[in-house]
Design an enzyme around this catalytic site. Sequence first.
Site, PDB file in Angstrom:
ATOM      1  N   LYS A 250       0.843  -1.213   0.000  1.00  0.00           N
ATOM      2  CA  LYS A 250       0.000   0.000   0.000  1.00  0.00           C
ATOM      3  C   LYS A 250       0.875   1.258   0.000  1.00  0.00           C
ATOM      4  O   LYS A 250       0.575   2.251  -0.664  1.00  0.00           O
ATOM      5  CB  LYS A 250      -0.945   0.001   1.200  1.00  0.00           C
ATOM      6  CG  LYS A 250      -1.735   1.313   1.371  1.00  0.00           C
ATOM      7  CD  LYS A 250      -2.724   1.513   0.269  1.00  0.00           C
ATOM      8  CE  LYS A 250      -3.365   2.857   0.077  1.00  0.00           C
ATOM      9  NZ  LYS A 250      -3.636   3.759   1.115  1.00  0.00           N
TER      10      LYS A 250
ATOM     11  N   HIS B  53       2.088   1.751  -3.402  1.00  0.00           N
ATOM     12  CA  HIS B  53       0.955   2.265  -4.181  1.00  0.00           C
ATOM     13  C   HIS B  53       0.879   3.788  -4.038  1.00  0.00           C
ATOM     14  O   HIS B  53       0.738   4.526  -5.022  1.00  0.00           O
ATOM     15  CB  HIS B  53      -0.358   1.620  -3.692  1.00  0.00           C
ATOM     16  CG  HIS B  53      -1.591   2.320  -4.167  1.00  0.00           C
ATOM     17  ND1 HIS B  53      -2.042   3.502  -3.608  1.00  0.00           N
ATOM     18  CD2 HIS B  53      -2.460   2.031  -5.169  1.00  0.00           C
ATOM     19  CE1 HIS B  53      -3.136   3.901  -4.237  1.00  0.00           C
ATOM     20  NE2 HIS B  53      -3.411   3.017  -5.191  1.00  0.00           N
TER      21      HIS B  53
ATOM     22  N   GLU C 235       1.360   6.754  -6.621  1.00  0.00           N
ATOM     23  CA  GLU C 235       0.286   7.778  -6.710  1.00  0.00           C
ATOM     24  C   GLU C 235       0.914   9.185  -6.730  1.00  0.00           C
ATOM     25  O   GLU C 235       0.544  10.028  -7.552  1.00  0.00           O
ATOM     26  CB  GLU C 235      -0.631   7.581  -5.494  1.00  0.00           C
ATOM     27  CG  GLU C 235      -1.730   8.588  -5.291  1.00  0.00           C
ATOM     28  CD  GLU C 235      -2.522   8.276  -4.001  1.00  0.00           C
ATOM     29  OE1 GLU C 235      -2.978   7.131  -3.835  1.00  0.00           O
ATOM     30  OE2 GLU C 235      -2.670   9.187  -3.157  1.00  0.00           O
TER      31      GLU C 235
HETATM   32  N1  LIG Z   1      -9.289   9.228   4.428  1.00  0.00           N
HETATM   33  C1  LIG Z   1      -8.821   8.533   3.399  1.00  0.00           C
HETATM   34  O1  LIG Z   1      -9.079   8.817   2.217  1.00  0.00           O
HETATM   35  C2  LIG Z   1      -7.985   7.328   3.658  1.00  0.00           C
HETATM   36  C3  LIG Z   1      -7.584   7.004   4.948  1.00  0.00           C
HETATM   37  N2  LIG Z   1      -6.852   5.877   5.170  1.00  0.00           N
HETATM   38  C4  LIG Z   1      -6.448   5.522   6.543  1.00  0.00           C
HETATM   39  O2  LIG Z   1      -7.578   4.980   7.232  1.00  0.00           O
HETATM   40  C5  LIG Z   1      -7.525   5.313   8.624  1.00  0.00           C
HETATM   41  C6  LIG Z   1      -8.812   6.009   9.010  1.00  0.00           C
HETATM   42  O3  LIG Z   1      -8.914   7.191   8.254  1.00  0.00           O
HETATM   43  P1  LIG Z   1     -10.131   8.203   8.406  1.00  0.00           P
HETATM   44  O4  LIG Z   1     -11.409   7.470   8.279  1.00  0.00           O
HETATM   45  O5  LIG Z   1      -9.838   9.332   7.494  1.00  0.00           O
HETATM   46  O6  LIG Z   1     -10.086   8.634   9.945  1.00  0.00           O
HETATM   47  P2  LIG Z   1      -9.011   9.474  10.769  1.00  0.00           P
HETATM   48  O7  LIG Z   1      -7.638   9.106  10.377  1.00  0.00           O
HETATM   49  O8  LIG Z   1      -9.407  10.901  10.743  1.00  0.00           O
HETATM   50  O9  LIG Z   1      -9.272   8.897  12.264  1.00  0.00           O
HETATM   51  C7  LIG Z   1     -10.469   9.173  12.972  1.00  0.00           C
HETATM   52  C8  LIG Z   1     -10.911   7.955  13.756  1.00  0.00           C
HETATM   53  O10 LIG Z   1      -9.876   7.537  14.673  1.00  0.00           O
HETATM   54  C9  LIG Z   1     -10.445   7.443  15.977  1.00  0.00           C
HETATM   55  N3  LIG Z   1      -9.407   7.696  16.972  1.00  0.00           N
HETATM   56  C10 LIG Z   1      -8.471   8.656  16.942  1.00  0.00           C
HETATM   57  N4  LIG Z   1      -7.673   8.554  18.023  1.00  0.00           N
HETATM   58  C11 LIG Z   1      -8.116   7.489  18.741  1.00  0.00           C
HETATM   59  C12 LIG Z   1      -7.694   6.873  19.950  1.00  0.00           C
HETATM   60  N5  LIG Z   1      -6.637   7.310  20.616  1.00  0.00           N
HETATM   61  N6  LIG Z   1      -8.396   5.810  20.390  1.00  0.00           N
HETATM   62  C13 LIG Z   1      -9.459   5.343  19.715  1.00  0.00           C
HETATM   63  N7  LIG Z   1      -9.900   5.878  18.549  1.00  0.00           N
HETATM   64  C14 LIG Z   1      -9.230   6.936  18.082  1.00  0.00           C
HETATM   65  C15 LIG Z   1     -11.518   8.507  15.975  1.00  0.00           C
HETATM   66  O11 LIG Z   1     -12.417   8.289  17.027  1.00  0.00           O
HETATM   67  P3  LIG Z   1     -13.304   9.510  17.583  1.00  0.00           P
HETATM   68  O12 LIG Z   1     -14.490   9.604  16.687  1.00  0.00           O
HETATM   69  O13 LIG Z   1     -13.653   9.092  18.971  1.00  0.00           O
HETATM   70  O14 LIG Z   1     -12.454  10.751  17.541  1.00  0.00           O
HETATM   71  C16 LIG Z   1     -12.131   8.253  14.610  1.00  0.00           C
HETATM   72  O15 LIG Z   1     -12.960   7.129  14.593  1.00  0.00           O
HETATM   73  C17 LIG Z   1      -6.257   6.163   8.804  1.00  0.00           C
HETATM   74  O16 LIG Z   1      -5.208   5.332   9.220  1.00  0.00           O
HETATM   75  C18 LIG Z   1      -5.978   6.690   7.402  1.00  0.00           C
HETATM   76  O17 LIG Z   1      -4.610   6.947   7.198  1.00  0.00           O
HETATM   77  C19 LIG Z   1      -6.560   5.002   4.156  1.00  0.00           C
HETATM   78  C20 LIG Z   1      -6.951   5.267   2.869  1.00  0.00           C
HETATM   79  C21 LIG Z   1      -7.634   6.471   2.494  1.00  0.00           C
HETATM   80  O1  LIG Z   2      -4.059   6.417   0.934  1.00  0.00           O
HETATM   81  C1  LIG Z   2      -4.622   7.178   0.178  1.00  0.00           C
HETATM   82  C2  LIG Z   2      -5.121   6.753  -1.149  1.00  0.00           C
HETATM   83  O2  LIG Z   2      -4.624   5.543  -1.540  1.00  0.00           O
HETATM   84  C3  LIG Z   2      -4.757   8.617   0.553  1.00  0.00           C
HETATM   85  O3  LIG Z   2      -5.625   9.268  -0.283  1.00  0.00           O
HETATM   86  C4  LIG Z   2      -3.385   9.170   0.564  1.00  0.00           C
HETATM   87  O4  LIG Z   2      -2.848   8.905   1.853  1.00  0.00           O
HETATM   88  C5  LIG Z   2      -3.300  10.641   0.368  1.00  0.00           C
HETATM   89  O5  LIG Z   2      -2.002  10.951   0.678  1.00  0.00           O
HETATM   90  P1  LIG Z   2      -1.451  12.421   0.810  1.00  0.00           P
HETATM   91  O6  LIG Z   2      -2.377  13.136   1.778  1.00  0.00           O
HETATM   92  O7  LIG Z   2      -0.082  12.240   1.344  1.00  0.00           O
HETATM   93  O8  LIG Z   2      -1.519  13.028  -0.573  1.00  0.00           O
END
Ligand SMILES: NC(=O)C1=CN([C@@H]2O[C@H](COP(=O)(O)OP(=O)(O)OC[C@H]3O[C@@H](n4cnc5c(N)ncnc54)[C@H](OP(=O)(O)O)[C@@H]3O)[C@@H](O)[C@H]2O)C=CC1
Ligand SMILES: O=C(CO)[C@H](O)[C@H](O)COP(=O)(O)O
Length: 486
Positions: free
Chosen positions: A191, A194, A198
């Site tokens: 990933k 990937h 990207e």
């Molecule tokens: N957004 C995207 O497009 C993509 C994201 N990812 C990955 O997926 C994961 C989730 O991303 P995303 O949905 O954007 O959410 P975030 O990365 O913004 O994380 C928010 C979530 O994490 C929880 N959280 C944060 N701190 C804690 C803690 N200490 N204990 C328990 N829960 C906690 C929050 O709970 P609460 O509601 O209680 O604050 C909430 O559910 C990340 O690792 C991200 O890098 C992967 C691919 C794409």
């Molecule tokens: O994981 C992803 C898609 O595959 C996220 O979109 C990516 O982490 C975005 O990265 P950045 O914020 O560094 O541009």
Amino acid sequence: MPSTPSPEATAQIGVTGLAVMGSNLARNFARHGHTVALHNRTYAKTEALVGEHGHEGDFVPAESAEEFVAALQKPRRIVVMVKAGAPTDAVIDEFAALLEPGDVIIDGGNAHFADTRRREKALRDKGIHFVGAGISGGEEGALHGPSIMPGGSEESYNSLGPLLESIAAKAKDGTPCCTHIGPDGAGHFVKMVHNGIEYADMQLIAEAYDLLRNVAGYEPARIAETFRTWNTGRLDSYLIEITAEVLSHTDATTGRPFVDVVADEAEQKGTGRWTVQTALDLGVPVSGIAEAVFARSLSGHGDLRRAARELPGPGRESLSPQAAEEFAARVEEALYASKVVSYAQGWNMIAAASAEYGWDIDLGGVAAIWRGGCIIRAAFLDRIRAAFAADPQLPTLLADKGFADEVGRAQDSWRTVVTTAVGRGVPTPGFSAALAYYDALRAERLPAALTQGQRDFFGAHTYRRTDREGSFHTLWGGDRSEEKTG
Ligand SMILES: NC(=O)C1=CN([C@@H]2O[C@H](COP(=O)(O)OP(=O)(O)OC[C@H]3O[C@@H](n4cnc5c(N)ncnc54)[C@H](OP(=O)(O)O)[C@@H]3O)[C@@H](O)[C@H]2O)C=CC1
Ligand SMILES: O=C(CO)[C@H](O)[C@H](O)COP(=O)(O)O
């Protein structure tokens, strides 16, 4: 203490962390007929999800971690979708204490593969399977079908694979965009690469846009049309498609092209940087990805840019409409050739890590699951799949006859584009680095021989010769005779 499963343990899968990614993945599971247990640190998010989308399938909301675990059928399968880093460790520790041998924790976040290796080992010692699964496709992909890259044990994939494959995107031939990548950190490693690719793809597209704007003299709407046309050919991909959308968008407040009102400082969360740092550790040249990371970094250095704004550069005469059209066609060729180079570099990196960590990654299989769902999905990936199917030991994609022929045919345009860019002062670090990589790989002799001579001169670091085995040192400070050192 392990929890006692209640007779109401009905959920096939649980999702904890219900922000954008987690809630959409949970809905995707439910829409595919799976009963999904839901948990989030802040219960209001769980309630909101059930309130808004409860009708989409069977959800079991849980207020506490204990309730959540008790709702799961054995072996329990828990997808963790929380912030990468310390929050992920905290959540894993919390659930590991409630699980039993044979249960599976899946981390679907963007974790660093070294963290995944550490977590997998710690949980393996407790008999719990830990699956570091890369998930790509953003918010929409999570809901409608992402590309999923799970690592971990074979046994965990046997229990988890059918569930993940059911919610994954499907390639045009119907194959799910999900496969078992390999043990421990393999899924998160793939990933990460990937995302590195990207970054490189996005940088190359940005350079193509810049050239069409500042050399061909096209306006954003015209460039959007050019990208739409390219999207019907060999560059057919999600990133080219959304580029056309972004470029044709008009800012509602000012009536100007959207791209002209956005601050030109690209941000990054870190996965591209991890790719380059890891490539350096593995000794794999990924110059295209590295230039993309540096280009984002440079764009964000307002201080440096302001200090250099008045430096002189060349004049930029405009091209005639016909010359502009010819130049645009050449940019398409340069973009395609540079793209092949950055994918070749990414695949070299996966191959190197697979050998280093004993992951036995199916290189063609990676291309197959990136054909749909993920951000770099592209028609082109089916060609990469086919290239590795024909020769699993392919040393570089550039050695595949089909790609070699195409890149060879593009090279004149590629060189013209890079020299034109240099002549007109338009920065093209991605195109230029890709072309330099291509030329370095095909060179009969590299100036590295001189570098070796210099190293031997100042540090007696020794060198190898082209005509004899062994290592040698020249007595530079003495009579300059040569001695065999090994
Ligand atoms: N957004 C995207 O497009 C993509 C994201 N990812 C990955 O997926 C994961 C989730 O991303 P995303 O949905 O954007 O959410 P975030 O990365 O913004 O994380 C928010 C979530 O994490 C929880 N959280 C944060 N701190 C804690 C803690 N200490 N204990 C328990 N829960 C906690 C929050 O709970 P609460 O509601 O209680 O604050 C909430 O559910 C990340 O690792 C991200 O890098 C992967 C691919 C794409
Ligand atoms: O994981 C992803 C898609 O595959 C996220 O979109 C990516 O982490 C975005 O990265 P950045 O914020 O560094 O541009």
